[in-house]
Write an enzyme that holds these catalytic residues in place. Structure first.
Site: not given
Ligand SMILES: [Fe+2]
Length: 189
Positions: A35, A64, A67, A135, A165, A168
């Site tokens: 991340e 991110e 995350h 990703e 992910e 993304h």
């Molecule tokens: Fe991501």
């Protein structure tokens, strides 16, 4: 500028002390596809990417960091009650010697994070393809982390991160198509 909201993006619960799992999770904290790498990669790329994609990189780069905060919380909760002996048995003896129980940007193998993990190529398509690959690699790592634990609470948080992910990756793929369309309509005289 960022506005800070004092809560996690998604709740993080763990049902037991598990320093071995904490060690594996460090891959997503200070690892090549983790991340921190994702957040720094995307936010840095914004300055040379076409205007149409800057907002996307800001959105995802910021998420991110949220995350990263979730992974930090997982590692903290999994290790906070561990004795030095338990940390050593989990392969975290060297980490304990250097950091006590503080978090640090290492990967699961104990290797410190490095900017060499990320790229800023300056070519929009090259950067976006790197982002898509990042990703997909993060998604795969989350799946393998889910496979490594039987803690359903932890699995729930990891599944949330795995799904993000995927979202993304799809958004970066859309950005590639937008830039390709732009390139195709450009007139050269
Ligand atoms: Fe991501």
């Amino acid at each position: 500028m960022w506005i800070y909201e004092k809560k996690l993006q998604y709740p993080v619960k763990v049902s037991k002390c598990d320093p071995q799992m904490a060690k594996y999770l460090m891959e997503q904290y200070g690892g090549a596809d983790g991340e921190l790498a994702a957040a720094l990669r995307y936010l840095n790329q914004r300055y040379t990417i076409p205007d149409k994609v800057i907002g996307l990189l800001t959105d995802i780069g910021t998420e991110e960091f949220a995350h990263l905060e979730m992974i930090a919380t997982m590692i903290y909760k999994l290790t906070k009650d561990a004795t030095p002996e338990q940390l050593e048995a989990a392969g975290l003896g060297a980490h304990y010697a250097a950091h006590d129980s503080a978090l640090f940007y290492n990967n699961a193998g104990g290797v410190p994070w490095t900017a060499a993990y990320i790229q800023g190529k300056g070519d929009p398509l090259a950067d976006l393809y790197e982002d898509i690959a990042a990703e997909e690699k993060a998604r795969a790592t989350y799946q393998w982390l889910i496979d490594l634990t039987d803690d359903v609470d932890l699995q729930d948080s990891l599944k949330f991160l795995r799904e993000r992910e995927i979202v993304h990756s799809l958004r970066f793929r859309e950005a590639v198509e937008i830039l390709k369309d732009d390139r195709a309509t450009k007139k050269v005289y």
